[in-house]
Design an enzyme around this catalytic site. Structure first.
Site, short mmCIF file in Angstrom:
data_model
loop_
_atom_site.label_atom_id
_atom_site.label_comp_id
_atom_site.label_asym_id
_atom_site.label_seq_id
_atom_site.Cartn_x
_atom_site.Cartn_y
_atom_site.Cartn_z
N ASP A 200 1.20 -9.29 10.49
CA ASP A 200 0.18 -9.55 11.19
C ASP A 200 -0.56 -8.48 11.93
O ASP A 200 0.08 -7.47 12.77
CB ASP A 200 0.73 -10.39 12.41
CG ASP A 200 -0.26 -11.32 13.26
OD1 ASP A 200 -1.35 -10.79 13.65
OD2 ASP A 200 0.11 -12.52 13.55
N SER B 280 -5.67 -14.73 14.93
CA SER B 280 -4.58 -14.92 14.12
C SER B 280 -4.28 -16.49 13.85
O SER B 280 -3.69 -16.94 12.84
CB SER B 280 -3.02 -14.69 14.55
OG SER B 280 -2.83 -13.28 14.64
N GLU C 40 21.35 -16.40 26.63
CA GLU C 40 21.53 -14.96 26.70
C GLU C 40 21.16 -14.46 28.14
O GLU C 40 21.67 -13.46 28.30
CB GLU C 40 20.59 -14.34 25.51
CG GLU C 40 20.89 -12.95 25.14
CD GLU C 40 19.93 -12.41 23.97
OE1 GLU C 40 20.21 -11.23 23.77
OE2 GLU C 40 19.50 -13.20 23.46
N PHE D 147 16.24 -16.18 18.23
CA PHE D 147 16.95 -15.20 18.84
C PHE D 147 16.58 -14.84 20.38
O PHE D 147 17.27 -13.83 20.87
CB PHE D 147 17.03 -14.08 17.92
CG PHE D 147 17.67 -13.95 16.58
CD1 PHE D 147 19.45 -14.20 16.54
CD2 PHE D 147 17.02 -14.24 15.56
CE1 PHE D 147 20.03 -14.52 15.45
CE2 PHE D 147 17.79 -14.62 14.33
CZ PHE D 147 19.21 -14.82 14.30
N GLU D 148 15.30 -15.35 20.55
CA GLU D 148 15.10 -14.84 21.90
C GLU D 148 14.30 -16.03 22.67
O GLU D 148 13.94 -16.87 21.90
CB GLU D 148 14.04 -13.54 21.95
CG GLU D 148 14.70 -12.19 21.62
CD GLU D 148 15.31 -11.81 22.64
OE1 GLU D 148 15.19 -12.06 23.81
OE2 GLU D 148 16.43 -10.91 22.37
N ASP E 16 -3.54 -10.43 8.33
CA ASP E 16 -4.45 -11.75 8.60
C ASP E 16 -5.60 -11.04 9.20
O ASP E 16 -6.66 -11.61 8.94
CB ASP E 16 -3.82 -12.57 9.62
CG ASP E 16 -3.08 -11.79 10.82
OD1 ASP E 16 -2.98 -10.67 10.68
OD2 ASP E 16 -2.52 -12.13 11.68
N HIS E 17 -5.43 -9.76 9.79
CA HIS E 17 -6.69 -9.27 10.40
C HIS E 17 -6.25 -7.91 10.50
O HIS E 17 -5.16 -7.46 10.36
CB HIS E 17 -7.17 -9.86 11.67
CG HIS E 17 -6.00 -9.73 12.61
ND1 HIS E 17 -5.64 -8.92 13.31
CD2 HIS E 17 -5.22 -11.14 12.87
CE1 HIS E 17 -4.59 -9.16 13.93
NE2 HIS E 17 -4.30 -10.55 13.93
#
Length: 519
Positions: free
Chosen positions: A54, A104, A228, A282-283, A370-371
């Site tokens: 990206d 995007s 977390e 994971f986040e 993508d760009h």
């Protein structure tokens, strides 16, 4: 001997070699012979590995190549990235239907669904309008991930952003707004008109076998503590409808070996050989930048790519895997070139891992962006000078400037008509924000063509300058998924023969002289 001394010695030797014309002539001859010896691979692609960087424009690729070499104590410019080894290269035009420079979401709809669309919309045609739910109905377009699933292949997404972000979301969702991550992000009118949020579509639309990235908070009810970061209110659940989509996902997989994990320990415990489904978040939101990642808590993109492939490749019919280096873009938006380049180097390691785990005769691997971003590579830096350093030639205001700068972004720092004096500033620090010509809160995208690199079955289709929407159709043709199965015309019905053809090209290749490979 100190490593730095060895590096200096090797650099001197290389410099002496490069002064000899035969160094360049012999190198060119080897490259020429390699090109002459190359044979077209017209097999059917059993697997598709699609790596999407990206914001990874050509300037970013060049700069990351140099950084990768310099991290290995080389001068850098001569370094060969894994993606540099791909023999087929083309360019894609990135504009959207309504904007000269796209985002995007619009670009993902082009290269995943094969249809160009409007800014901020995902998985819908240009007949849909940004943020207007009513225009979404009837204008949905499906992605190559769904085409592959419908063809019996296993499918997966791996990203360094939240799994509801524009790129991964376009593989499974249809939304008039890329920002409708959870129902809490949707206006009342959109809910009233029957639109649903992206997270809920992850469970409903396509049966995705492997889902790896971030985005926990969009999956859980409002106020639910994050496992977390339990004391961080911003990390708590966002959903207003009371649904826990993680629990629902697990319930949907009853009878299958399905694992939900959110940390490295549990991730490492997942055995690919016995796992049918994996959701790893994971986040609460996007993953951490590679330079700030805690290796004790979160695996690298190379590690997540490996786990995904090992799970998916058990399917005898093959797989489609989307791997997104999503935070290259986010680092560029922040004007942090160091972060963007380190993300790109990590992304290249993931590409290497993908090639290591698959075979070129039956796996089409595509790498593209993508760009791009308005980052420039300028000045006259010496050979081997840090890509994150300063040009040895100063500007007319008698002040130094960095090799990498931005056309716009948060790095605009002119005060009383004067640029900051960076002579004593460490511009190689990960948090350094490069100078920008125009002040914007976030650096924009840029609109130049992006590179498309390919290897494996039918990789020669990826050449020339094409619309970005061509990419999805070329990948689908190579793998015989979706509407266009001309590449497999005449295949026998015997499953055993089908399997042979899928792996080695076999009977399909007997028809190749009668089949046009162009669109």
């Amino acid at each position: 001997v100190h490593p730095a001394a060895v590096s200096i010695y090797c650099s001197l030797v290389d410099s002496l070699e490069e002064e000899n014309p035969e160094f360049w002539r012999s190198r060119a001859q080897r490259t020429l012979q390699s090109a002459l010896d190359r044979k077209l691979n017209t097999n059917v692609a059993k697997n598709i590995l699609f790596f999407l960087g990206d914001g990874m424009g050509i300037t970013t690729i060049t700069a990351a190549r140099i950084l990768k070499g310099q991290l290995e104590n080389k001068t850098g410019e001569e370094t060969v990235m894994t993606m540099d080894t791909f023999p087929n290269v083309g360019l894609a035009k990135t504009y959207s239907v309504d904007f000269q420079i796209a985002d995007s979401a619009a670009t993902a709809t082009a290269y995943l669904c094969g249809v160009k669309t409007n800014l901020n919309t995902i998985g819908v045609s240009a007949a849909a309008r940004n943020g207007v739910c009513k225009t979404q109905k009837g204008n949905e377009v499906t992605s190559i991930l769904k085409w592959a699933k419908d063809a019996g292949k296993s499918v997966g997404i791996v990203t360094t952003t939240r799994v509801q972000h524009a790129t991964p979301a376009t593989s499974y969702a249809h939304s008039a707004s890329r920002k409708w991550y959870s129902d809490a992000d949707m206006p009342a009118a959109a809910k009233r008109d029957g639109c649903t949020d992206i997270s809920s579509q992850l469970l409903k639309n396509t049966d995705v076998d492997v889902i790896i990235g971030g985005g926990r908070k969009y999956m859980t009810p409002w106020g639910v503590k994050d496992p977390e970061y339990p004391k961080d209110y911003a990390s708590r659940g966002k959903r207003r409808d009371g649904r826990n989509l993680i629990d629902e996902w697990q319930s949907l997989k009853t009878g299958k070996v399905a694992h939900y994990v959110w940390n490295r320990t549990d991730f490492n415990a997942v055995d690919p050989e016995t796992t049918d489904y994996l959701m790893a978040l994971f986040e609460p939101g996007d993953l951490r930048f590679e330079a700030e990642r805690d290796p004790n808590m979160d695996p690298s993109i190379a590690e997540t790519t490996e786990k995904a492939i090992r799970i998916l490749q058990k399917n005898p019919k093959g797989f489609f895997l989307l791997v997104e280096g999503g935070r290259i873009d986010q680092a560029h938006h922040a004007g942090r070139a160091s972060m963007a380049l380190h993300e790109t180097v990590a992304f290249d390691h993931a590409i290497a891992k993908g090639l290591e785990l698959t075979a070129e005769h039956d796996t089409l691997t595509v790498v593209m962006a993508d760009h791009s971003h308005p980052v420039t590579f300028n000045g006259y830096p010496f050979r081997g000078q840090s890509i994150l350093g300063k040009s040895p030639l100063w500007a007319t205001d008698v002040l130094p400037y960095t090799t990498l700068m931005y056309g716009n972004g948060p790095g605009h720092k002119i005060t009383n008509g004067t640029r900051p004096d960076i002579r004593n500033v460490n511009t190689q620090a990960k948090d350094y924000v490069q100078l920008a010509a125009v002040p914007t809160k976030s650096a924009t995208h840029s609109g130049e063509d992006v590179a498309v690199l390919a290897r494996g079955p039918m990789a020669h289709l990826f050449q020339g300058v094409n619309e970005q929407s061509y990419v999805a159709h070329a990948m689908a043709y190579a793998a015989c998924v979706g509407a266009d199965v001309r590449h497999c015309r005449g295949l026998p019905e015997d499953p055993a023969v089908q399997s042979t053809v899928a792996v080695g090209g076999g009977a399909c290749n007997k028809k190749k002289k009668k089949i046009s490979h162009s669109f």
